[in-house]
Design a protein around this motif. Structure first.
Motif, short mmCIF file in Angstrom:
data_model
loop_
_atom_site.label_atom_id
_atom_site.label_comp_id
_atom_site.label_asym_id
_atom_site.label_seq_id
_atom_site.Cartn_x
_atom_site.Cartn_y
_atom_site.Cartn_z
N ILE B 126 55.06 61.10 26.41
CA ILE B 126 53.78 61.09 25.19
C ILE B 126 54.48 62.11 23.63
O ILE B 126 54.90 62.02 22.44
N LEU B 129 57.58 60.00 22.73
CA LEU B 129 56.87 58.14 21.59
C LEU B 129 56.48 58.92 20.58
O LEU B 129 56.86 58.21 19.31
N PHE B 130 55.61 60.22 20.65
CA PHE B 130 55.38 60.67 18.88
C PHE B 130 56.15 61.17 18.47
O PHE B 130 56.45 60.86 16.81
N TRP B 133 60.33 58.54 19.05
CA TRP B 133 59.53 57.20 18.51
C TRP B 133 58.99 56.53 17.33
O TRP B 133 59.29 56.09 16.56
N LEU B 134 57.97 57.17 17.13
CA LEU B 134 56.98 57.64 15.90
C LEU B 134 57.55 57.91 15.17
O LEU B 134 57.04 57.62 12.81
N ALA B 136 56.81 60.68 14.24
CA ALA B 136 54.90 61.63 13.58
C ALA B 136 54.98 62.73 14.16
O ALA B 136 56.12 63.56 14.63
#
Lengths: 502, 145
Positions: B126, B129-130, B133-134, B136
């Motif tokens: 997670i 991912l955040f 990749w994103l 965020a």
């Protein structure tokens, strides 16, 4: 010709390799969301909204919309194999789906539900293609009174038709309206209910509230109901059946139900507030009443499965019409989609199709492809989804909380919003426990500013006279339709309460 | 139980309505409908409906028995509250791992290896991912992640 040109433009957007990847990811996630009992599309959309931040707007909305209509397909697999609807719009599919599975006909039931979902979903998209442009043109003549009455129609229909207690539904909607008034008043610039907090000046953000109510609240309630200890031993083992594919007779029995369910579902879906659950239950009643063998209903009638299934998928397509052309969501899920649109700087409403045709038509075209992908997934990937049904809640629940919390924080990097999500989660649990309606709260929170602004503008135009709501033909028509829907909802409640007369 | 919840909502609605009447103006300086117009209508309607429902609830006198699984729901709520509280002091990655280890120890008992593996791999996935990749924002703790 315009229609075909627009549709071609839409397909040119939708079939780009990247958008196809997001579309298939969306339908896959939608299927998974649909099969997890107690975890609806609203929660999935709210949780995954932050994940779409790195994408371009068209890809993000194509994926989120695919999750939305994909979940309607998935919910029925558990209805048939487990007698447990994945989400509320699949309740009607348990009535005959599970008896069919018990009779050793789970295979044909699963295939027919996939076909019905495909027919309902695709017919719904065809009707969107045909009706959305004229609807958008009509909506251009709408003024503040019409918009206010549309909000009233959406919420009153939701409150009356959602089942349970109307007073508690209305209280939920009023709480949503009250939360929507927090922040700066756009007409005068005065701060309201901010208590000096800089974080509240912009108002209460919809995303943490939606994630809290639908994500955390639903999970707490699922654990409270004991879902973490209930096993999946009740799954019907369809692999041992001799016949997987439906017979000609199954198709022949289902033709009428498919057509009636799809049309009814679309019409109900277009009406703000009614939604897929109401459409599927209405379809079941109609199929039973028109059937030559009503005694078979509840014991494994194919029409009793196919009608509601086509209706709930057509309704989810129909709900896109008011969302795209008026900017008015008719359900909690479409409210989250509206939030996604706004997040990407897109303003759904009468001008969206004219000003952003590549986006609006790209979304519509992607729905044709999405429904085809879902049909194939539903028939050929059923064993995979059956394995997912077995994923225990005791692992799923802590993991989903993780994604909800990090997802909320990542939107604005705000710990205040993360606490707000947690508070909304607790509130959502107690609301669900005591029969309140989190969906009405979220819808009112999204529509509250529009309702307030349009009511104030209407009364300013009419110098305080309420006659403005009946003087204009369109607003009078919306008012009459609202009253008819509310009356129909009350009648349905009263007839359910009446004792059976055998 | 429901009466208590309704009483709480009624109390909050009372505070909201009082503020709408005491602090917000009905008309704006230009003589148009002001910032209090909508909140006053909402507040009064909310109070009336809550009082009505509370009265009906108390008159009915029905008492619900809590589910036998209330402890599981309470434990998850407590753990998720502690997780939010730990986010900024510990940082996203460590808070996720600590929360998941505690939650799995409670809900998925006696499967120590499975729990340990999940408590390491899922937060890492997670976080990647955040954060990676994103791009965020995930809270950074004293160790920088």
């Amino acid at each position: 010709m315009d229609l075909f040109a627009n549709l071609l433009l839409g397909f040119s957007v939708a079939v780009s390799p990247l958008n196809l990847v997001y579309l298939f990811a969306g339908v896959m996630i939608g299927m998974v969301v649909g099969i997890i009992p107690g975890f609806g599309p609203s929660a999935a959309l709210a949780i995954l909204l932050p994940v779409t931040f790195g994408m371009n707007p068209a890809s993000a909305v194509i994926m989120l919309a695919a999750i939305y209509y994909g979940s309607q397909y998935g919910g029925t697999i558990t209805s048939i194999l487990l007698n447990t609807p994945g989400e509320s719009s699949s309740v009607a599919s348990t009535f005959d789906g599970y008896p069919l599975a018990q009779q050793g006909r789970a295979g044909p039931a699963l295939v027919m539900q996939a076909v019905a979902s495909f027919v309902g979903g695709t017919l719904g998209v065809v009707l969107i293609t045909l009706l959305a442009p004229p609807f958008a043109l009509l909506a251009r003549s709408f003024g503040p009174p019409e918009f206010f009455l549309l909000v009233v129609m959406g919420l009153s229909t939701l409150v009356v038709m959602i089942g349970g207690h109307w007073r508690l539904g209305l209280i939920s909607a009023l709480i949503g309206f009250a939360l929507g008034t927090v922040g700066v008043d756009l007409e005068t610039g005065n701060s309201r209910f901010t208590f000096g907090s800089a974080e509240l000046i912009g108002g209460i953000d919809f995303i943490p509230v939606a994630i809290g109510l639908f994500g955390l609240g639903e999970l707490y309630y699922a654990l409270y109901s004991g879902l973490h200890v209930s096993g999946s031993g009740g799954i019907v083992q369809y692999q041992k059946e001799r016949r997987f594919w439906p017979t000609r007779r199954d198709y022949a029995e289902s033709n009428g139900a498919l057509a009636r369910g799809s049309l009814l579902g679309f019409v109900v879906g277009v009406l703000p507030g009614a939604g897929a659950t109401v459409a599927s239950l209405m379809s079941y009643s109609i199929e039973k009443s028109v059937s030559r063998t009503p005694q078979k209903f509840g014991k494994g009638a194919m029409a009793g499965l196919v009608g509601p299934e086509s209706a709930n998928n057509a309704a989810s397509s129909g709900a896109m019409v008011p969302l795209l052309t008026l900017g008015i969501p008719g359900s909690a899920s479409t409210a989250v989609l509206l939030a996604a649109f706004v997040l990407w700087g897109l303003t759904p409403g009468p001008l969206l199709m004219a000003q952003k045709p590549e986006f609006a038509w790209g979304l519509i075209a992607s729905m044709y492809l999405g429904n085809m992908a879902l049909l194939a997934l539903n028939i050929f990937a059923i064993p995979l989804f059956v394995q997912m049904i077995k994923l225990p809640y005791r692992l799923l629940a802590p993991a989903v909380i993780l994604v909800c919390t990090i997802g909320t924080y990542s939107v604005n990097g705000s710990i205040v919003e993360t606490w707000l999500m947690f508070g909304a989660g607790l509130a959502g649990f107690f609301m669900k426990l005591h029969g309140f309606s989190p969906a009405a709260l979220v819808l009112a929170l999204v529509l509250g500013p529009l309702a307030e602004q349009s009511l104030r503008q209407s009364l300013t135009i009419s110098r305080g006279s309420l006659a403005i709501f009946v003087d204009r033909p369109v607003s009078l028509a919306i008012l009459c339709l609202t009253l008819a829907l509310v009356a129909a909802g009350i009648w349905a409640h009263l007839s359910r309460r009446a004792p059976p007369q055998d | 139980m429901r009466a208590g919840f309704l009483a709480g909502v009624l109390l909050l609605a009372g505070g909201y309505t009082w503020l709408a009447f005491a602090e917000l103006a009905w008309l704006s300086s230009a003589g148009r409908l002001g910032p209090a117009f909508f909140p006053r209508i909402i507040g009064v309607a909310l109070m009336v409906l809550c009082a009505w429902s509370l009265g009906a609830e108390l008159a009915g006198g029905a008492r619900e028995r809590p589910s036998v699984h209330w402890r599981a729901a309470a434990a998850l709520a407590l753990l998720s509250g502690l997780f939010v509280a730990a986010l900024e002091p510990l940082g996203g990655l460590l808070a996720m791992a600590a929360y998941l280890a505690a939650a799995l120890a409670y809900f998925n008992r006696r499967r120590h290896w499975q729990n340990a593996l999940l408590a390491v791999l899922l937060p890492l996935a997670i976080y990647l991912l955040f954060r990676v990749w994103l791009g965020a924002s995930v809270p950074r703790g004293p160790l920088g992640f």
